[in-house]
Design a protein around this motif. Sequence first.
Motif, mmCIF file in Angstrom:
data_model
loop_
_atom_site.group_PDB
_atom_site.id
_atom_site.type_symbol
_atom_site.label_atom_id
_atom_site.label_comp_id
_atom_site.label_asym_id
_atom_site.label_seq_id
_atom_site.Cartn_x
_atom_site.Cartn_y
_atom_site.Cartn_z
ATOM 1 N N LEU A 187 0.831 -1.204 0.000
ATOM 2 C CA LEU A 187 0.000 0.000 0.000
ATOM 3 C C LEU A 187 0.866 1.254 0.000
ATOM 4 O O LEU A 187 0.592 2.211 -0.744
ATOM 5 N N HIS A 188 1.911 1.229 0.788
ATOM 6 C CA HIS A 188 2.797 2.395 0.874
ATOM 7 C C HIS A 188 3.530 2.627 -0.442
ATOM 8 O O HIS A 188 3.552 3.743 -0.971
ATOM 9 N N ASP A 189 4.125 1.549 -0.977
ATOM 10 C CA ASP A 189 4.890 1.681 -2.222
ATOM 11 C C ASP A 189 3.997 2.019 -3.407
ATOM 12 O O ASP A 189 4.437 2.676 -4.361
ATOM 13 N N GLY A 190 2.752 1.543 -3.374
ATOM 14 C CA GLY A 190 1.824 1.805 -4.473
ATOM 15 C C GLY A 190 1.040 3.090 -4.317
ATOM 16 O O GLY A 190 0.177 3.398 -5.155
ATOM 17 N N HIS A 191 1.328 3.850 -3.235
ATOM 18 C CA HIS A 191 0.638 5.126 -2.968
ATOM 19 C C HIS A 191 -0.881 4.931 -2.956
ATOM 20 O O HIS A 191 -1.638 5.720 -3.542
ATOM 21 N N ILE A 192 -1.305 3.860 -2.274
ATOM 22 C CA ILE A 192 -2.730 3.548 -2.172
ATOM 23 C C ILE A 192 -3.238 4.023 -0.819
ATOM 24 O O ILE A 192 -2.717 3.620 0.231
ATOM 25 N N ALA A 193 -4.240 4.876 -0.816
ATOM 26 C CA ALA A 193 -4.797 5.389 0.437
ATOM 27 C C ALA A 193 -5.546 4.265 1.158
ATOM 28 O O ALA A 193 -6.295 3.505 0.543
ATOM 29 N N PHE A 194 -5.352 4.178 2.476
ATOM 30 C CA PHE A 194 -6.009 3.116 3.251
ATOM 31 C C PHE A 194 -6.203 3.576 4.684
ATOM 32 O O PHE A 194 -5.656 4.590 5.124
ATOM 33 N N SER A 195 -6.971 2.788 5.426
ATOM 34 C CA SER A 195 -7.170 3.050 6.851
ATOM 35 C C SER A 195 -7.523 1.734 7.545
ATOM 36 O O SER A 195 -7.832 0.727 6.892
ATOM 37 N N ASN A 196 -7.462 1.765 8.870
ATOM 38 C CA ASN A 196 -7.902 0.629 9.701
ATOM 39 C C ASN A 196 -7.182 -0.682 9.372
ATOM 40 O O ASN A 196 -7.802 -1.758 9.379
ATOM 41 N N LEU A 197 -5.877 -0.616 9.090
ATOM 42 C CA LEU A 197 -5.105 -1.834 8.861
ATOM 43 C C LEU A 197 -4.860 -2.513 10.209
ATOM 44 O O LEU A 197 -4.263 -1.924 11.110
ATOM 45 N N ALA A 198 -5.311 -3.769 10.352
ATOM 46 C CA ALA A 198 -5.196 -4.447 11.646
ATOM 47 C C ALA A 198 -5.279 -5.959 11.472
ATOM 48 O O ALA A 198 -5.843 -6.462 10.490
ATOM 49 N N ILE A 199 -4.696 -6.669 12.441
ATOM 50 C CA ILE A 199 -4.793 -8.130 12.508
ATOM 51 C C ILE A 199 -6.018 -8.491 13.339
ATOM 52 O O ILE A 199 -6.167 -8.012 14.468
ATOM 53 N N ILE B 173 -9.926 0.191 2.073
ATOM 54 C CA ILE B 173 -9.407 0.932 0.915
ATOM 55 C C ILE B 173 -10.629 1.421 0.140
ATOM 56 O O ILE B 173 -11.354 0.631 -0.480
ATOM 57 N N ALA B 174 -10.864 2.718 0.179
ATOM 58 C CA ALA B 174 -12.077 3.271 -0.430
ATOM 59 C C ALA B 174 -12.093 3.120 -1.946
ATOM 60 O O ALA B 174 -13.136 2.880 -2.560
ATOM 61 N N ASP B 175 -10.914 3.247 -2.575
ATOM 62 C CA ASP B 175 -10.831 3.219 -4.031
ATOM 63 C C ASP B 175 -10.824 1.780 -4.553
ATOM 64 O O ASP B 175 -9.958 0.976 -4.181
ATOM 65 N N ALA B 176 -11.762 1.441 -5.422
ATOM 66 C CA ALA B 176 -11.853 0.082 -5.949
ATOM 67 C C ALA B 176 -10.609 -0.306 -6.731
ATOM 68 O O ALA B 176 -10.157 -1.460 -6.670
ATOM 69 N N LYS B 177 -10.034 0.655 -7.479
ATOM 70 C CA LYS B 177 -8.812 0.368 -8.233
ATOM 71 C C LYS B 177 -7.662 0.033 -7.282
ATOM 72 O O LYS B 177 -6.839 -0.835 -7.563
ATOM 73 N N GLY B 178 -7.625 0.728 -6.146
ATOM 74 C CA GLY B 178 -6.601 0.454 -5.153
ATOM 75 C C GLY B 178 -6.750 -0.946 -4.580
ATOM 76 O O GLY B 178 -5.750 -1.652 -4.363
ATOM 77 N N ARG B 179 -7.994 -1.371 -4.351
ATOM 78 C CA ARG B 179 -8.232 -2.727 -3.839
ATOM 79 C C ARG B 179 -7.786 -3.773 -4.856
ATOM 80 O O ARG B 179 -7.145 -4.769 -4.505
#
Length: 364
Positions: free
Chosen positions: A87-99, A108-114
């Motif tokens: 996600l970081h290297d691909g400059h993809i906006a995200f939130s709530n990353l957790a195990i 990931i709000a953007d479908a293309k990013g997903r």
Amino acid sequence: MTMPPRDRATRLIVALAMTSAMMATAIALPRAAFADDQFDKMRAKIVAFVGDKMEKLGGSRIIYKVDSSGLRESVVTDLRDDVYKNLHDGHIAFSNLAIRDGGVDVKIADAKGRDQLARKLASAAEGLPSHALAVTDSGVGAIRLAPTDAASAARLNELVEDSIAMIEQRLKDSGVKLVSVVPDGTDRIRIFLPGVTDPERITAIFARKVKVSFRPIDASMSPAQAQSGTPAEGTEVLLGFKDKRPYLVAKESVLDGEDINYAAPGFAAGTKDPVASFRFNGRGTRRLAHVTEENVGRSFAIVLDDKVISAPVIREPITGGSVQISGNFTLEEANSVAMLLRAGALPGHLTLVEQQVIQPAAKP
């Protein structure tokens, strides 16, 4: 990690050489790619040979259990780190990353990013069944990623095989020459040692964890000066693994072996000299990149159990997480170093389940 056929063959050739002169012809086998069925057949021959010796001589049976729970935690932690890096290297906006509950959740709000993340993870897992993922997309931005059941089983099998490799190497280094080490079920390992009547001596070999560390070399004085006088505070003198030359190194490690997730012997691209290669997980890769970026031009010691395996100069930041160790090794030495690197990186530890002395079979 999946052990390449050549590495499994090298390990098996070493094991065959340990069993008996009766099987010495196996040492002449070429170090070419072995199919799994060939490997298993040759392992079966060793088991049969050692079993016959157990019948005649008696000996010790030792059973270990690998830490499958620790493995699952390690796999999911690595997955979270890989997701973050992509996600970081691909400059993809995200939130709530957790195990959560044996998997990784992320929004990931953007479908293309997903889609981009799913493609990258699928590409990384190509040809590696143990890295296959189940991806659940809610369609509203929330994604759940988790290892498939087949991938979890493959990872457990790899951990057992890596543990067997470590046990074989430790026994070989300790002069134990007649032994069979094989899987016992899905998460256990059985060791037969003909003629050995003190299994405690053997289990003590595995009680000590292999220590892998990466330490800066101190250039404030020569190692000879440090040996003859008082080394600078926070440093110590260690000897080389092969050349026995002294190195003045920092006592504190800037990296350790717990973040190594793969190690194997190989050959340098240009010279074809034997080398040991290893790769860090996501967390280790980020730490390695940071450390090497800050220390370009300095020498670092790669240390195994207080012996300096290699002391390369950092020419440029290492951002890919892969490192190759050269040290004028023979192929067997490169294999030994790789095995020790793997042993230091095994998730969790081996739990002793049973140790028992077996009496020889009664003569008719």
